[in-house]
Motif scaffolding. Structure first.
Motif, PDB file in Angstrom:
ATOM      1  N   ALA A  35       0.827  -1.207   0.000  1.00 36.82           N
ATOM      2  CA  ALA A  35       0.000   0.000   0.000  1.00 36.82           C
ATOM      3  C   ALA A  35       0.864   1.260   0.000  1.00 36.82           C
ATOM      4  O   ALA A  35       1.597   1.503   0.948  1.00 36.82           O
ATOM      5  CB  ALA A  35      -0.914  -0.002   1.216  1.00 36.82           C
ATOM      6  N   ASN A  36       0.771   2.047  -1.062  1.00 38.92           N
ATOM      7  CA  ASN A  36       1.561   3.274  -1.223  1.00 38.92           C
ATOM      8  C   ASN A  36       3.051   3.053  -0.971  1.00 38.92           C
ATOM      9  O   ASN A  36       3.743   3.941  -0.479  1.00 38.92           O
ATOM     10  CB  ASN A  36       1.047   4.385  -0.303  1.00 38.92           C
ATOM     11  N   THR A  37       3.537   1.882  -1.280  1.00 34.59           N
ATOM     12  CA  THR A  37       4.936   1.543  -1.045  1.00 34.59           C
ATOM     13  C   THR A  37       5.541   1.038  -2.346  1.00 34.59           C
ATOM     14  O   THR A  37       5.052   0.075  -2.926  1.00 34.59           O
ATOM     15  CB  THR A  37       5.060   0.453   0.043  1.00 34.59           C
ATOM     16  N   THR A  38       6.583   1.713  -2.768  1.00 33.28           N
ATOM     17  CA  THR A  38       7.230   1.380  -4.032  1.00 33.28           C
ATOM     18  C   THR A  38       8.730   1.277  -3.819  1.00 33.28           C
ATOM     19  O   THR A  38       9.323   2.140  -3.174  1.00 33.28           O
ATOM     20  CB  THR A  38       6.951   2.486  -5.073  1.00 33.28           C
ATOM     21  N   LEU A  39       9.310   0.217  -4.344  1.00 33.32           N
ATOM     22  CA  LEU A  39      10.768   0.139  -4.367  1.00 33.32           C
ATOM     23  C   LEU A  39      11.220   0.937  -5.578  1.00 33.32           C
ATOM     24  O   LEU A  39      10.798   0.673  -6.698  1.00 33.32           O
ATOM     25  CB  LEU A  39      11.233  -1.310  -4.485  1.00 33.32           C
ATOM     26  N   LYS A  40      12.047   1.918  -5.321  1.00 26.64           N
ATOM     27  CA  LYS A  40      12.429   2.806  -6.412  1.00 26.64           C
ATOM     28  C   LYS A  40      13.940   2.838  -6.601  1.00 26.64           C
ATOM     29  O   LYS A  40      14.685   3.061  -5.651  1.00 26.64           O
ATOM     30  CB  LYS A  40      11.869   4.203  -6.190  1.00 26.64           C
ATOM     31  N   PRO A  41      14.363   2.637  -7.831  1.00 24.21           N
ATOM     32  CA  PRO A  41      15.792   2.710  -8.133  1.00 24.21           C
ATOM     33  C   PRO A  41      16.398   4.071  -7.793  1.00 24.21           C
ATOM     34  O   PRO A  41      17.608   4.189  -7.632  1.00 24.21           O
ATOM     35  CB  PRO A  41      15.852   2.446  -9.643  1.00 24.21           C
ATOM     36  N   ALA A  42      15.562   5.075  -7.648  1.00 25.62           N
ATOM     37  CA  ALA A  42      16.060   6.408  -7.302  1.00 25.62           C
ATOM     38  C   ALA A  42      16.778   6.419  -5.955  1.00 25.62           C
ATOM     39  O   ALA A  42      17.540   7.346  -5.670  1.00 25.62           O
ATOM     40  CB  ALA A  42      14.910   7.409  -7.289  1.00 25.62           C
ATOM     41  N   MET A  43      16.563   5.399  -5.146  1.00 27.77           N
ATOM     42  CA  MET A  43      17.285   5.324  -3.869  1.00 27.77           C
ATOM     43  C   MET A  43      18.791   5.295  -4.106  1.00 27.77           C
ATOM     44  O   MET A  43      19.563   5.792  -3.289  1.00 27.77           O
ATOM     45  CB  MET A  43      16.848   4.093  -3.065  1.00 27.77           C
ATOM     46  N   ALA A  44      19.202   4.723  -5.229  1.00 31.00           N
ATOM     47  CA  ALA A  44      20.632   4.705  -5.560  1.00 31.00           C
ATOM     48  C   ALA A  44      21.135   6.127  -5.822  1.00 31.00           C
ATOM     49  O   ALA A  44      22.278   6.452  -5.499  1.00 31.00           O
ATOM     50  CB  ALA A  44      20.889   3.810  -6.767  1.00 31.00           C
ATOM     51  N   VAL A  45      20.281   6.968  -6.385  1.00 31.44           N
ATOM     52  CA  VAL A  45      20.644   8.372  -6.616  1.00 31.44           C
ATOM     53  C   VAL A  45      20.858   9.069  -5.275  1.00 31.44           C
ATOM     54  O   VAL A  45      21.855   9.772  -5.076  1.00 31.44           O
ATOM     55  CB  VAL A  45      19.553   9.102  -7.439  1.00 31.44           C
ATOM     56  N   LEU A  46      19.928   8.854  -4.354  1.00 31.20           N
ATOM     57  CA  LEU A  46      20.052   9.447  -3.020  1.00 31.20           C
ATOM     58  C   LEU A  46      21.338   8.976  -2.349  1.00 31.20           C
ATOM     59  O   LEU A  46      22.085   9.780  -1.783  1.00 31.20           O
ATOM     60  CB  LEU A  46      18.835   9.092  -2.162  1.00 31.20           C
ATOM     61  N   ALA A  47      21.607   7.689  -2.437  1.00 33.22           N
ATOM     62  CA  ALA A  47      22.816   7.141  -1.813  1.00 33.22           C
ATOM     63  C   ALA A  47      24.076   7.740  -2.440  1.00 33.22           C
ATOM     64  O   ALA A  47      25.016   8.108  -1.729  1.00 33.22           O
ATOM     65  CB  ALA A  47      22.828   5.623  -1.935  1.00 33.22           C
ATOM     66  N   LEU A  48      24.093   7.849  -3.750  1.00 37.33           N
ATOM     67  CA  LEU A  48      25.269   8.382  -4.437  1.00 37.33           C
ATOM     68  C   LEU A  48      25.542   9.836  -4.044  1.00 37.33           C
ATOM     69  O   LEU A  48      26.670  10.188  -3.687  1.00 37.33           O
ATOM     70  CB  LEU A  48      25.092   8.274  -5.953  1.00 37.33           C
TER      71      LEU A  48
ATOM     72  N   ILE B 156       9.469  -3.833   4.453  1.00 40.45           N
ATOM     73  CA  ILE B 156       9.661  -4.003   3.007  1.00 40.45           C
ATOM     74  C   ILE B 156      10.632  -2.957   2.471  1.00 40.45           C
ATOM     75  O   ILE B 156      11.559  -3.273   1.715  1.00 40.45           O
ATOM     76  CB  ILE B 156       8.305  -3.929   2.270  1.00 40.45           C
ATOM     77  N   ILE B 157      10.425  -1.720   2.871  1.00 37.24           N
ATOM     78  CA  ILE B 157      11.270  -0.633   2.381  1.00 37.24           C
ATOM     79  C   ILE B 157      12.707  -0.787   2.872  1.00 37.24           C
ATOM     80  O   ILE B 157      13.656  -0.626   2.101  1.00 37.24           O
ATOM     81  CB  ILE B 157      10.688   0.736   2.814  1.00 37.24           C
ATOM     82  N   ALA B 158      12.885  -1.085   4.141  1.00 40.22           N
ATOM     83  CA  ALA B 158      14.246  -1.205   4.685  1.00 40.22           C
ATOM     84  C   ALA B 158      15.016  -2.322   3.985  1.00 40.22           C
ATOM     85  O   ALA B 158      16.166  -2.133   3.575  1.00 40.22           O
ATOM     86  CB  ALA B 158      14.201  -1.437   6.189  1.00 40.22           C
ATOM     87  N   ALA B 159      14.383  -3.464   3.823  1.00 34.77           N
ATOM     88  CA  ALA B 159      15.064  -4.590   3.174  1.00 34.77           C
ATOM     89  C   ALA B 159      15.280  -4.318   1.686  1.00 34.77           C
ATOM     90  O   ALA B 159      16.391  -4.481   1.167  1.00 34.77           O
ATOM     91  CB  ALA B 159      14.254  -5.871   3.369  1.00 34.77           C
ATOM     92  N   GLY B 160      14.232  -3.903   1.012  1.00 35.42           N
ATOM     93  CA  GLY B 160      14.320  -3.676  -0.433  1.00 35.42           C
ATOM     94  C   GLY B 160      15.282  -2.561  -0.799  1.00 35.42           C
ATOM     95  O   GLY B 160      16.111  -2.712  -1.704  1.00 35.42           O
ATOM     96  N   ASN B 161      15.178  -1.440  -0.095  1.00 33.28           N
ATOM     97  CA  ASN B 161      16.068  -0.316  -0.392  1.00 33.28           C
ATOM     98  C   ASN B 161      17.523  -0.657  -0.093  1.00 33.28           C
ATOM     99  O   ASN B 161      18.420  -0.278  -0.847  1.00 33.28           O
ATOM    100  CB  ASN B 161      15.667   0.926   0.401  1.00 33.28           C
ATOM    101  N   THR B 162      17.755  -1.349   1.008  1.00 33.46           N
ATOM    102  CA  THR B 162      19.133  -1.713   1.348  1.00 33.46           C
ATOM    103  C   THR B 162      19.716  -2.614   0.273  1.00 33.46           C
ATOM    104  O   THR B 162      20.860  -2.418  -0.163  1.00 33.46           O
ATOM    105  CB  THR B 162      19.197  -2.400   2.724  1.00 33.46           C
ATOM    106  N   PHE B 163      18.941  -3.578  -0.175  1.00 32.79           N
ATOM    107  CA  PHE B 163      19.403  -4.483  -1.230  1.00 32.79           C
ATOM    108  C   PHE B 163      19.699  -3.704  -2.511  1.00 32.79           C
ATOM    109  O   PHE B 163      20.759  -3.848  -3.117  1.00 32.79           O
ATOM    110  CB  PHE B 163      18.351  -5.571  -1.479  1.00 32.79           C
ATOM    111  N   LEU B 164      18.769  -2.858  -2.901  1.00 35.00           N
ATOM    112  CA  LEU B 164      18.928  -2.071  -4.123  1.00 35.00           C
ATOM    113  C   LEU B 164      20.134  -1.133  -4.025  1.00 35.00           C
ATOM    114  O   LEU B 164      20.955  -1.062  -4.942  1.00 35.00           O
ATOM    115  CB  LEU B 164      17.652  -1.264  -4.366  1.00 35.00           C
TER     116      LEU B 164
END
Length: 183
Positions: A32-45, A149-157
């Motif tokens: 629900a209103n939760t998306t794994l987004k590749p943009a997290m890599a942009v934030l990390a970079l 979901i977000i913590a696991a998915g974003n960390t992996f991505l």
């Protein structure tokens, strides 16, 4: 806080890339209103390259942009969470004494990067989940599931994409630091 013109431009570019890249069309809906987004890599970079202040502002402003354009309204709790994620990942150059600028990125550095990404996601979006239950009376089980979901998915991505980007960045920096003037 006095930000240089270069820093403001970096924040604007990072926030725009993170914000537009965070739109649902670029992500993978998982809850629900939760998306794994590749943009997290942009934030990390941007966080790794420019530190915690830039990381916070890229995350905060970028998530705000995502929410504005996505059409579901701005959820300040999750905007704050993205800022916190960026700030925590932005501790990387401080902890590693900016070794990446010298062309160094080893297993220890990668582990530090992944741990910061994990704790950033848990603490940042944990704050968001906590505030959602208090301010918006969201069900705890829903926001807790979003957090997991977000913590696991974003960390992996972040770990996968970040490894390749940071490893190549370190190699590039190492090549440019070995330049000598011809006699």
């Amino acid at each position: 806080m006095n930000l240089s013109a270069k820093t403001v431009v970096v924040i604007a570019i990072g926030a725009a890339l993170y914000g537009i890249g965070g739109l649902p069309m670029f992500g993978i809906p998982v809850f629900a209103n939760t998306t794994l987004k590749p943009a997290m890599a942009v934030l990390a970079l941007f966080s790794v390259l420019y530190g915690p202040i830039v990381g916070f502002l890229v995350g905060f402003i970028g998530h705000w942009v995502t929410d504005l354009f996505a059409g579901w309204g701005v959820w300040l709790t999750w905007v704050l969470g993205s800022g916190i994620v960026g700030m925590i990942i932005g501790l990387f150059p401080i902890i590693t004494k900016n070794r990446i600028e010298s062309g160094l990125f080893d297993k220890k550095d990668f582990l530090i990067f992944v741990v910061l990404a994990f704790f950033g996601n848990v603490f940042g979006y944990g704050t968001s989940a906590f505030l959602d239950t208090i301010l918006y009376a969201e069900p705890f089980t829903k926001v807790f599931m979003q957090l997991c979901i977000i913590a696991a998915g974003n960390t992996f991505l972040i770990a996968i994409v970040g490894y390749f980007i940071l490893n190549n960045l370190a190699k590039r920096k190492k090549q440019s630091t070995n330049l000598t003037e011809a006699p």
